[in-house]
Motif scaffolding. Structure first.
Motif, mmCIF file in Angstrom:
data_model
loop_
_atom_site.group_PDB
_atom_site.id
_atom_site.type_symbol
_atom_site.label_atom_id
_atom_site.label_comp_id
_atom_site.label_asym_id
_atom_site.label_seq_id
_atom_site.Cartn_x
_atom_site.Cartn_y
_atom_site.Cartn_z
ATOM 1 N N ASP A 155 55.712 43.813 25.919
ATOM 2 C CA ASP A 155 56.251 43.601 27.501
ATOM 3 C C ASP A 155 55.535 42.519 28.052
ATOM 4 O OD1 ASP A 155 58.417 45.184 27.559
ATOM 5 O OD2 ASP A 155 57.329 46.994 27.999
ATOM 6 N N HIS A 156 55.977 41.650 29.105
ATOM 7 C CA HIS A 156 55.345 40.800 30.077
ATOM 8 C C HIS A 156 54.648 39.530 29.000
ATOM 9 C CE1 HIS A 156 55.888 43.971 32.885
ATOM 10 N NE2 HIS A 156 55.067 44.852 32.216
ATOM 11 N N LEU A 243 50.678 33.631 21.694
ATOM 12 C CA LEU A 243 51.254 34.340 22.569
ATOM 13 C C LEU A 243 50.555 34.672 23.841
ATOM 14 C CD1 LEU A 243 52.391 37.461 20.257
ATOM 15 C CD2 LEU A 243 53.909 35.909 21.267
ATOM 16 N N LEU A 244 51.300 34.464 25.070
ATOM 17 C CA LEU A 244 50.447 34.676 26.284
ATOM 18 C C LEU A 244 51.236 35.762 27.155
ATOM 19 C CD1 LEU A 244 48.722 33.603 28.938
ATOM 20 C CD2 LEU A 244 51.122 32.049 29.335
ATOM 21 N N VAL A 245 50.237 36.620 27.330
ATOM 22 C CA VAL A 245 50.777 37.929 28.112
ATOM 23 C C VAL A 245 50.114 38.143 29.511
ATOM 24 C CG1 VAL A 245 49.033 39.466 27.045
ATOM 25 C CG2 VAL A 245 51.170 40.735 27.874
ATOM 26 N N ARG A 246 50.930 38.671 30.346
ATOM 27 C CA ARG A 246 50.153 38.957 31.710
ATOM 28 C C ARG A 246 50.131 40.422 32.006
ATOM 29 N NH1 ARG A 246 53.380 41.022 35.312
ATOM 30 N NH2 ARG A 246 55.628 40.337 35.725
ATOM 31 N N THR A 247 49.228 41.093 32.625
ATOM 32 C CA THR A 247 49.117 42.208 33.191
ATOM 33 C C THR A 247 50.415 42.706 33.890
ATOM 34 O OG1 THR A 247 48.140 41.507 35.264
ATOM 35 C CG2 THR A 247 46.698 42.344 33.443
ATOM 36 N N ALA A 248 50.807 43.960 33.805
ATOM 37 C CA ALA A 248 51.901 44.415 34.132
ATOM 38 C C ALA A 248 52.095 44.595 35.861
ATOM 39 C CB ALA A 248 52.106 46.037 33.770
ATOM 40 N N LYS A 249 50.901 44.761 36.420
ATOM 41 C CA LYS A 249 50.710 44.520 38.083
ATOM 42 C C LYS A 249 49.632 43.331 38.467
ATOM 43 C CE LYS A 249 51.811 49.465 38.600
ATOM 44 N NZ LYS A 249 51.370 50.720 39.282
ATOM 45 N N MET A 250 49.932 43.014 39.681
ATOM 46 C CA MET A 250 48.953 42.135 40.031
ATOM 47 C C MET A 250 47.563 42.756 40.301
ATOM 48 S SD MET A 250 50.958 39.846 43.133
ATOM 49 C CE MET A 250 51.564 41.494 43.987
ATOM 50 N N LEU A 251 46.565 42.159 40.183
ATOM 51 C CA LEU A 251 45.075 42.645 40.385
ATOM 52 C C LEU A 251 44.506 42.142 41.697
ATOM 53 C CD1 LEU A 251 43.843 42.114 36.727
ATOM 54 C CD2 LEU A 251 44.938 44.291 37.793
ATOM 55 N N MET A 252 44.146 43.241 42.472
ATOM 56 C CA MET A 252 43.755 42.845 43.959
ATOM 57 C C MET A 252 42.393 42.018 43.780
ATOM 58 S SD MET A 252 42.636 45.259 46.846
ATOM 59 C CE MET A 252 44.575 45.837 47.168
ATOM 60 N N GLY A 253 42.388 40.780 44.293
ATOM 61 C CA GLY A 253 41.194 39.843 44.308
ATOM 62 C C GLY A 253 41.299 39.031 43.019
ATOM 63 N N HIS A 254 42.252 39.220 42.234
ATOM 64 C CA HIS A 254 42.040 38.314 40.832
ATOM 65 C C HIS A 254 42.517 37.017 41.347
ATOM 66 C CE1 HIS A 254 42.143 37.199 36.544
ATOM 67 N NE2 HIS A 254 43.245 36.815 36.820
ATOM 68 N N ASP A 272 48.935 33.794 41.039
ATOM 69 C CA ASP A 272 49.873 34.779 41.475
ATOM 70 C C ASP A 272 49.244 36.247 41.609
ATOM 71 O OD1 ASP A 272 49.864 35.471 38.776
ATOM 72 O OD2 ASP A 272 51.956 35.116 38.523
ATOM 73 N N GLY A 273 47.875 36.318 40.991
ATOM 74 C CA GLY A 273 47.539 37.651 41.320
ATOM 75 C C GLY A 273 47.526 38.441 39.966
ATOM 76 N N TYR A 274 47.970 37.801 38.777
ATOM 77 C CA TYR A 274 48.229 38.543 37.512
ATOM 78 C C TYR A 274 47.102 37.917 36.683
ATOM 79 C CZ TYR A 274 52.697 40.289 38.861
ATOM 80 O OH TYR A 274 53.945 41.114 39.541
ATOM 81 N N ALA A 275 46.405 38.717 35.880
ATOM 82 C CA ALA A 275 45.509 38.138 34.851
ATOM 83 C C ALA A 275 46.302 37.969 33.639
ATOM 84 C CB ALA A 275 44.537 39.324 34.532
ATOM 85 N N ARG A 276 45.901 36.999 32.911
ATOM 86 C CA ARG A 276 46.716 36.441 31.446
ATOM 87 C C ARG A 276 45.737 36.415 30.635
ATOM 88 N NH1 ARG A 276 49.670 34.826 35.828
ATOM 89 N NH2 ARG A 276 52.083 34.608 35.489
#
Length: 288
Positions: A155-156, A243-254, A272-276
């Motif tokens: 996913d993601h 492959l480039l993936v992002r976390t399922a949710k945004m990370l506060m302060g990232h 956008d707040g997501y880690a990749r």
């Protein structure tokens, strides 16, 4: 005569109470801050771990299956990598230079020496890897179709890239760039299903954003990597995957400050707040 000792009991002054209360508030506040920070770090690490797990799981399937690409026990010459063009994420049949590359390959699953015809797009001798918005809801994932529809593997997934090492003259050695010992990593930069550009444009053996000399986000023939003539896919011997993936949710302060090179594309920080995360693998085809 012995007199009993005198004891004086004395309470806290108002100032002492205020100091004690202040210290308690500061201590509780500090402990709460530490707890919140630890929880955020734990949540971040948990989501990063989940992203890595998804990414590696999908990549392992790709490695295993791409090694099988071109399986041809009867030496018929009818099997191999057949399509590396870019397709739209939602409309799977629509070619699009702004889309994502797809890897179509064939193998002789029934070992009869002939390539079976596709049956309504579901045939185990015509598998493919792609990333797509399977349900049209913006949830992009890596899929593998091995004859029973698109099977989600990870996913993601935000982007996928391919590059190919070649043996054009059939001498058993991978082609190198002129005046260099470094392998040519070829791509189809114009979506005509012919390999036309070496994305290691400075021939230093590393594919990175320095190869995008005109800084347009694409590494192609315009950056100096044009091949002398387009190459048929039958010359492919090795496949490199990103492959480039992002976390399922945004990370506060990232804050994402990294530029990611995925095959022949350079992706700017999304902010956008997501880690990749990025993973890549070089896969030697046993049957190519």
């Amino acid at each position: 005569m012995q007199h009993a000792g005198r004891y004086t009991m004395r309470g806290f002054t108002l100032l002492e109470l205020m100091v004690a209360m202040t210290l308690s508030v500061v201590t509780v506040g500090a402990a709460s801050s530490i707890y919140i920070v630890q929880q955020r770090q734990y949540s971040k690490q948990r989501m990063l771990h989940a992203a890595w797990h998804s990414l590696w799981g999908g990549l392992q399937v790709m490695e295993k299956e791409i090694r099988k690409a071109g399986y041809d026990p009867e030496d018929s010459g009818a099997f191999g990598i057949v399509d590396v063009r870019r397709y739209d994420l939602v409309n799977a049949k629509e070619l699009s230079l702004q889309g994502q590359p797809v890897l179509f390959y064939t193998s002789d699953a029934d070992e009869n020496g002939g390539l079976d015809l596709r049956h309504k797009g579901h045939n185990r001798e015509h598998p493919k890897f792609r990333i797509s918005d399977v349900h049209g809801n913006g949830r992009v994932c890596l899929t593998w179709d091995n004859g029973s529809g698109r099977r989600p593997l990870a996913d993601h997934i935000q982007a996928m890239g391919f590059a190919f090492a070649l043996d054009r003259n059939g001498d058993g050695y991978l082609d190198a760039a002129a005046g260099s010992d470094h392998v040519i990593w070829a791509v189809d930069s114009d979506n005509d299903n012919l390999l036309d550009a070496n994305i290691d444009t400075n021939t230093d053996g590393i594919i990175d954003e320095r190869d995008d000399t005109n800084r347009d986000g694409k590494i192609d023939w315009a950056d100096g990597g044009k091949l002398d003539q387009p190459v048929q896919l039958g010359s492919i011997r090795v496949v490199r995957v990103w492959l480039l993936v992002r976390t399922a949710k945004m990370l506060m302060g990232h804050v994402d400050r990294r530029r990611h090179v995925i095959g022949d594309r350079v992706y700017k920080p999304a902010q956008d707040g997501y880690a990749r995360l990025v993973v890549s693998s070089t896969i030697v085809g046993r049957n190519l």
